[in-house]
Design a protein around this motif. Sequence first.
Motif, PDB file in Angstrom:
ATOM      1  N   ALA A  56       0.830  -1.205   0.000  1.00  0.00           N
ATOM      2  CA  ALA A  56       0.000   0.000   0.000  1.00  0.00           C
ATOM      3  C   ALA A  56       0.863   1.254   0.000  1.00  0.00           C
ATOM      4  CB  ALA A  56      -0.936  -0.001   1.206  1.00  0.00           C
ATOM      5  N   ALA A  57       1.952   1.224   0.756  1.00  0.00           N
ATOM      6  CA  ALA A  57       2.863   2.375   0.789  1.00  0.00           C
ATOM      7  C   ALA A  57       3.505   2.581  -0.580  1.00  0.00           C
ATOM      8  CB  ALA A  57       3.930   2.176   1.866  1.00  0.00           C
ATOM      9  N   ALA A  58       3.872   1.489  -1.247  1.00  0.00           N
ATOM     10  CA  ALA A  58       4.444   1.591  -2.593  1.00  0.00           C
ATOM     11  C   ALA A  58       3.416   2.152  -3.566  1.00  0.00           C
ATOM     12  CB  ALA A  58       4.942   0.226  -3.063  1.00  0.00           C
ATOM     13  N   ARG A  59       2.165   1.769  -3.383  1.00  0.00           N
ATOM     14  CA  ARG A  59       1.105   2.257  -4.272  1.00  0.00           C
ATOM     15  C   ARG A  59       0.914   3.762  -4.136  1.00  0.00           C
ATOM     16  NH1 ARG A  59      -1.225   4.144  -7.716  1.00  0.00           N
ATOM     17  NH2 ARG A  59      -3.281   3.628  -8.518  1.00  0.00           N
ATOM     18  N   ALA A  60       1.239   4.290  -2.977  1.00  0.00           N
ATOM     19  CA  ALA A  60       1.100   5.729  -2.763  1.00  0.00           C
ATOM     20  C   ALA A  60       2.106   6.526  -3.585  1.00  0.00           C
ATOM     21  CB  ALA A  60       1.262   6.056  -1.287  1.00  0.00           C
ATOM     22  N   THR A  61       3.191   5.882  -4.002  1.00  0.00           N
ATOM     23  CA  THR A  61       4.231   6.590  -4.746  1.00  0.00           C
ATOM     24  C   THR A  61       4.450   6.051  -6.160  1.00  0.00           C
ATOM     25  OG1 THR A  61       5.953   5.177  -3.779  1.00  0.00           O
ATOM     26  CG2 THR A  61       5.457   7.250  -2.635  1.00  0.00           C
ATOM     27  N   HIS A  62       3.701   5.034  -6.559  1.00  0.00           N
ATOM     28  CA  HIS A  62       3.848   4.435  -7.890  1.00  0.00           C
ATOM     29  C   HIS A  62       2.481   4.300  -8.546  1.00  0.00           C
ATOM     30  CE1 HIS A  62       7.488   2.975  -5.826  1.00  0.00           C
ATOM     31  NE2 HIS A  62       8.024   2.819  -7.015  1.00  0.00           N
ATOM     32  N   ASP A  63       2.457   4.374  -9.868  1.00  0.00           N
ATOM     33  CA  ASP A  63       1.248   4.006 -10.591  1.00  0.00           C
ATOM     34  C   ASP A  63       1.036   2.502 -10.424  1.00  0.00           C
ATOM     35  OD1 ASP A  63       0.750   6.565 -11.543  1.00  0.00           O
ATOM     36  OD2 ASP A  63       1.961   6.252 -13.369  1.00  0.00           O
ATOM     37  N   ALA A  64      -0.207   2.048 -10.567  1.00  0.00           N
ATOM     38  CA  ALA A  64      -0.521   0.634 -10.355  1.00  0.00           C
ATOM     39  C   ALA A  64       0.325  -0.279 -11.229  1.00  0.00           C
ATOM     40  CB  ALA A  64      -2.004   0.388 -10.603  1.00  0.00           C
ATOM     41  N   ASP A  65       0.593   0.125 -12.477  1.00  0.00           N
ATOM     42  CA  ASP A  65       1.373  -0.731 -13.375  1.00  0.00           C
ATOM     43  C   ASP A  65       2.883  -0.613 -13.155  1.00  0.00           C
ATOM     44  OD1 ASP A  65       1.497   1.850 -14.347  1.00  0.00           O
ATOM     45  OD2 ASP A  65       1.283   1.276 -16.451  1.00  0.00           O
ATOM     46  N   ALA A  66       3.298   0.252 -12.257  1.00  0.00           N
ATOM     47  CA  ALA A  66       4.728   0.428 -11.989  1.00  0.00           C
ATOM     48  C   ALA A  66       5.123  -0.037 -10.589  1.00  0.00           C
ATOM     49  CB  ALA A  66       5.103   1.907 -12.164  1.00  0.00           C
ATOM     50  N   LEU A  67       4.238  -0.755  -9.929  1.00  0.00           N
ATOM     51  CA  LEU A  67       4.565  -1.249  -8.590  1.00  0.00           C
ATOM     52  C   LEU A  67       5.687  -2.270  -8.674  1.00  0.00           C
ATOM     53  CD1 LEU A  67       0.983  -1.624  -7.161  1.00  0.00           C
ATOM     54  CD2 LEU A  67       2.763  -0.138  -6.262  1.00  0.00           C
ATOM     55  N   PRO A  68       6.621  -2.240  -7.740  1.00  0.00           N
ATOM     56  CA  PRO A  68       7.718  -3.216  -7.762  1.00  0.00           C
ATOM     57  C   PRO A  68       7.186  -4.650  -7.624  1.00  0.00           C
ATOM     58  CG  PRO A  68       8.156  -1.435  -6.195  1.00  0.00           C
ATOM     59  CD  PRO A  68       6.734  -1.289  -6.644  1.00  0.00           C
ATOM     60  N   ALA A  69       7.585  -5.514  -8.526  1.00  0.00           N
ATOM     61  CA  ALA A  69       7.110  -6.905  -8.518  1.00  0.00           C
ATOM     62  C   ALA A  69       7.450  -7.602  -7.213  1.00  0.00           C
ATOM     63  CB  ALA A  69       7.712  -7.661  -9.700  1.00  0.00           C
ATOM     64  N   GLU A  70       8.585  -7.250  -6.609  1.00  0.00           N
ATOM     65  CA  GLU A  70       8.971  -7.919  -5.367  1.00  0.00           C
ATOM     66  C   GLU A  70       7.986  -7.639  -4.226  1.00  0.00           C
ATOM     67  OE1 GLU A  70      11.445  -4.255  -6.066  1.00  0.00           O
ATOM     68  OE2 GLU A  70      11.228  -6.118  -7.154  1.00  0.00           O
ATOM     69  N   ARG A  71       7.286  -6.516  -4.274  1.00  0.00           N
ATOM     70  CA  ARG A  71       6.269  -6.222  -3.249  1.00  0.00           C
ATOM     71  C   ARG A  71       5.177  -7.285  -3.299  1.00  0.00           C
ATOM     72  NH1 ARG A  71       9.093  -3.811  -0.543  1.00  0.00           N
ATOM     73  NH2 ARG A  71       8.237  -5.421   0.734  1.00  0.00           N
ATOM     74  N   PHE A  72       4.735  -7.629  -4.521  1.00  0.00           N
ATOM     75  CA  PHE A  72       3.713  -8.663  -4.683  1.00  0.00           C
ATOM     76  C   PHE A  72       4.262 -10.032  -4.291  1.00  0.00           C
ATOM     77  CE2 PHE A  72       2.062  -5.377  -7.517  1.00  0.00           C
ATOM     78  CZ  PHE A  72       0.744  -5.328  -7.108  1.00  0.00           C
ATOM     79  N   ASP A  73       5.481 -10.332  -4.745  1.00  0.00           N
ATOM     80  CA  ASP A  73       6.095 -11.626  -4.428  1.00  0.00           C
ATOM     81  C   ASP A  73       6.184 -11.824  -2.919  1.00  0.00           C
ATOM     82  OD1 ASP A  73       6.390 -12.015  -7.149  1.00  0.00           O
ATOM     83  OD2 ASP A  73       8.525 -11.473  -7.164  1.00  0.00           O
ATOM     84  N   GLU A  74       6.611 -10.794  -2.204  1.00  0.00           N
ATOM     85  CA  GLU A  74       6.754 -10.897  -0.753  1.00  0.00           C
ATOM     86  C   GLU A  74       5.391 -11.004  -0.065  1.00  0.00           C
ATOM     87  OE1 GLU A  74       9.357  -7.723   0.457  1.00  0.00           O
ATOM     88  OE2 GLU A  74      10.970  -8.495  -0.809  1.00  0.00           O
ATOM     89  N   LEU A  75       4.390 -10.298  -0.586  1.00  0.00           N
ATOM     90  CA  LEU A  75       3.049 -10.416  -0.009  1.00  0.00           C
ATOM     91  C   LEU A  75       2.506 -11.823  -0.208  1.00  0.00           C
ATOM     92  CD1 LEU A  75       0.477  -9.361   1.313  1.00  0.00           C
ATOM     93  CD2 LEU A  75      -0.208  -8.467  -0.929  1.00  0.00           C
ATOM     94  N   TRP A  76       2.623 -12.362  -1.425  1.00  0.00           N
ATOM     95  CA  TRP A  76       2.079 -13.708  -1.677  1.00  0.00           C
ATOM     96  C   TRP A  76       2.846 -14.753  -0.877  1.00  0.00           C
ATOM     97  CZ3 TRP A  76      -1.780 -11.382  -2.701  1.00  0.00           C
ATOM     98  CH2 TRP A  76      -2.052 -10.638  -3.830  1.00  0.00           C
ATOM     99  N   ALA A  77       4.156 -14.591  -0.718  1.00  0.00           N
ATOM    100  CA  ALA A  77       4.931 -15.529   0.099  1.00  0.00           C
ATOM    101  C   ALA A  77       4.478 -15.467   1.559  1.00  0.00           C
ATOM    102  CB  ALA A  77       6.427 -15.225  -0.017  1.00  0.00           C
ATOM    103  N   ALA A  78       4.245 -14.260   2.055  1.00  0.00           N
ATOM    104  CA  ALA A  78       3.765 -14.105   3.435  1.00  0.00           C
ATOM    105  C   ALA A  78       2.381 -14.735   3.592  1.00  0.00           C
ATOM    106  CB  ALA A  78       3.735 -12.630   3.831  1.00  0.00           C
TER     107      ALA A  78
END
Length: 103
Positions: A56-78
């Motif tokens: 969510a913090a990354a989304r505040a500073t990035h467009d939806a299509d520019a979010l760092p892929a590792e943010r998603f990878d780490e969320l799904w792993a968690a």
Amino acid sequence: MPRPQSPHDLMPFFDEQGTRYKEQLEATKTELRLIAGRPEIVAASRTMVQQARLLAAARATHDADALPAERFDELWAAERRFVAAARRELAVRDLAAEHPASA
């Protein structure tokens, strides 16, 4: 209300709708702590929420299509770790461990 830590604590301000979601999240976390028999499930839940907040913090500073892929990878792993901990708590077979390609 003053914030308990510096602005880098991943505690956003919420509008009326967001406040309702946050209140439900906090209530659910409390319920989990009350009924969980193992501390690992609470820790896994905390990690999953932390990863969601980082996204969510990354989304505040990035467009939806520019979010760092590792943010998603780490969320799904968690999330997978939380589900595995919950399944152990409930004594349910861990199908992901038996079939890692489908996880």
